[in-house]
Structure formats: structure tokens, C-alpha cells
Design a protein around this motif. Structure first.
Motif, PDB file in Angstrom:
ATOM      1  N   ARG A 103       6.258  -4.908   5.968  1.00 38.69           N
ATOM      2  CA  ARG A 103       4.975  -5.690   5.697  1.00 38.69           C
ATOM      3  C   ARG A 103       4.260  -5.801   6.860  1.00 38.69           C
ATOM      4  O   ARG A 103       2.846  -5.468   7.006  1.00 38.69           O
ATOM      5  N   ASP A 108       5.679 -12.210  10.339  1.00 42.66           N
ATOM      6  CA  ASP A 108       5.862 -12.277   9.052  1.00 42.66           C
ATOM      7  C   ASP A 108       6.017 -13.753   8.766  1.00 42.66           C
ATOM      8  O   ASP A 108       5.899 -14.109   7.444  1.00 42.66           O
ATOM      9  N   ARG A 135       0.784  -6.581   0.345  1.00 42.52           N
ATOM     10  CA  ARG A 135       1.060  -4.983   0.242  1.00 42.52           C
ATOM     11  C   ARG A 135       0.015  -4.437   1.496  1.00 42.52           C
ATOM     12  O   ARG A 135      -0.049  -3.339   1.869  1.00 42.52           O
TER      13      ARG A 135
END
Length: 266
Positions: free
Chosen positions: A87, A238, A264
């Protein structure tokens, strides 16, 4: 005498937690709670006991190795928090335009960035990581330049005086780095002195510096000082960093990108 007492009086679950951390390098509180079918509060009490005995070290969101002189093995780091690293990598790639020049340093996180950049057009990439070179060499529009130096057999990274001299020949648009630890005062820390010198050369010769760091790096301990958050332009992670680190980012006008679950692209 203190060493003999370490590990004494531990429950079976606490012993298993220590073993899991030794195997994986890091374990999240939520994952441990699910694994043992107990509450996060119970796991935190276990962690407190293990920390008091010096068997593990508490980090943001979980528990890891207590050593400040030895990193987790490369093969373990490759799969550790892989989804989070992917990610982060996609978000970094979203900030790199086509036909840019890029330094990509050694690391499992930066290797994921290389994978996220595979569809970019016309990149010129300079790297000291043979894995990065292999990943990007499949793109015919991407020119990959490999630094000379000594190959570290464990993870195919290249370091040494020749590597530093090679990097200093260039001035690129973006330098992409990973990191082993970010101290609460914003200090960037690594385990290997030779790798640190290469990373410092990348910082000095990049117009913008992007740092990738999953949440386990916040507050972690490592031996060698690389630099400070004030030397980078953006941190990609993250999860929201702890308050002290967030304050350091704001103080030095460092952009923060948080690649939350389900994101995404940026």
C-alpha cells in the motif's frame, strides 16, 4: 544472575509470544489477540511482563526484537507486513511522474516501490539493489543504472566506497529510501554503518527525498544514526505516526502520506 532470571515464571502464552517475535521480528497486538483468542488488553499485559524481563521491546502497535544491533533477517522482512508495504509503495509510485530520474536504495520496502513503478514510462533509475534492478529491467522504457561496489549476499544490496562515489556523480529528481527505525525525536536509525553512508549520499544528491516506513518503525531502536526527518520531503507510512513524530514532521514541513487499508492508489 539477571540473565538467568530472564524468562523465568512466564506463562505458556508468553513463551509463545517470544518465539513468534524471534521468528517474525515483529508481532502486532491485534494479531496476537486473535491468534491466542484473548483480548488486546491481555496481550498488552503479557507484553509488559516480557518487556520488564528484557525479552522483547514494545513498538507502535505491537512488539519486536529487543536488540538495537541486529536487524530481522532479510527473508523474514520480505514477508513481514507485506500488504502494508505494498500500500505504501503504491502511494509513493503515485507521486513519481513518468520520465523522472530516481535513486532507489536497498530494502524490502523500496523493492515494493520498484514493483509499483513497473508500469511507469521513461524512468531513469539508479540503484544499489540488484533486486530492484531485476524488478524494473522488464520495462523496456526504463533505463536502470546499477551502482558498483561490494554485493551483500544476504539480500543482494551493494555498498562500499565505490557505491558512494558512483552515487555522487548524479543529481536526481527523487531519492527513495527505507528505514529500520525512527526515534521519537525524529532521528532516522539503521543497523548497518555501510548502508547508512550510501543512504546519506542519496539524500545529498536528490532534489526530493521520499522515506518509506511502516508503522513498526516508529519508536524502534537501532544503532547507527542516518539523519533526521528534517532532511526528507515526505514520509510514506501505513498508520498515523505517534504524536512526537507527527510533531517533528509538522515542525519541519515534511509531507505525510498515510496509505490506509483499502487504499489502492493516490
Amino acid at each position: 544472575m539477571a540473565e538467568k532470571k530472564a524468562g523465568k515464571g512466564l506463562s505458556q502464552r508468553q513463551k509463545q509470544i517470544v518465539e513468534m517475535v524471534r521468528q517474525q521480528g515483529f508481532a502486532a497486538v491485534e494479531a496476537l489477540a486473535q491468534n491466542f483468542d484473548v483480548t488486546p488488553q491481555t496481550i498488552r499485559r503479557d507484553i509488559n511482563e516480557l518487556c520488564s524481563q528484557g525479552l522483547v521491546r514494545r513498538f507502535h502497535g505491537g512488539v519486536g526484537l529487543s536488540s538495537s544491533v541486529e536487524n530481522v533477517a532479510y527473508e523474514t522482512r520480505k514477508v513481514l507486513l507485506l500488504e502494508e508495504k505494498q500500500r505504501i509503495a503504491r502511494q509513493v509510485a503515485g507521486q513519481i511522474p513518468d520520465r523522472a530520474s530516481v535513486f532507489i536504495d536497498i530494502g524490502t520496502s523500496t523493492e515494493e516501490v520498484a514493483r509499483a513503478l513497473r508500469d511507469h514510462e521513461g524512468l531513469r533509475v539508479i540503484t544499489n539493489d540488484l533486486n530492484v534492478a531485476t524488478i524494473l529491467s522488464g520495462n523496456p522504457t526504463c533505463e536502470v543504472i546499477i551502482a558498483g561496489g561490494v554485493v551483500r549476499h544476504r539480500y543482494r544490496g551493494i555498498t562500499g566506497e565505490a557505491t558512494i562515489d558512483f552515487i555522487r556523480q548524479f543529481k536526481v529528481d527523487f531519492g527513495i529510501l527505507g528505514i529500520s527505525a525512527i526515534d521519537s525525536d525524529g532521528t532516522l536509525l539503521e543497523f548497518d554503518y555501510h548502508e547508512v553512508r550510501v543512504a546519506q549520499a542519496i539524500i545529498e544528491n536528490s532534489r526530493k527525498v521520499f522515506l518509506t516506513a511502516d508503522h513498526t518503525k516508529f519508536g524502534r531502536n537501532a544503532l547507527v544514526r542516518l539523519g533526521h526527518l528534517s532532511q526528507i520531503d515526505a514520509l510514506f507510512t501505513d498508520r498515523q505516526p505517534p504524536e512526537e513524530i507527527a510533531g517533528s514532521l509538522a515542525e519541519h514541513n515534511v509531507a505525510l502520506y498515510v496509505a490506509e487499508a483499502g487504499l489502492r492508489s493516490q
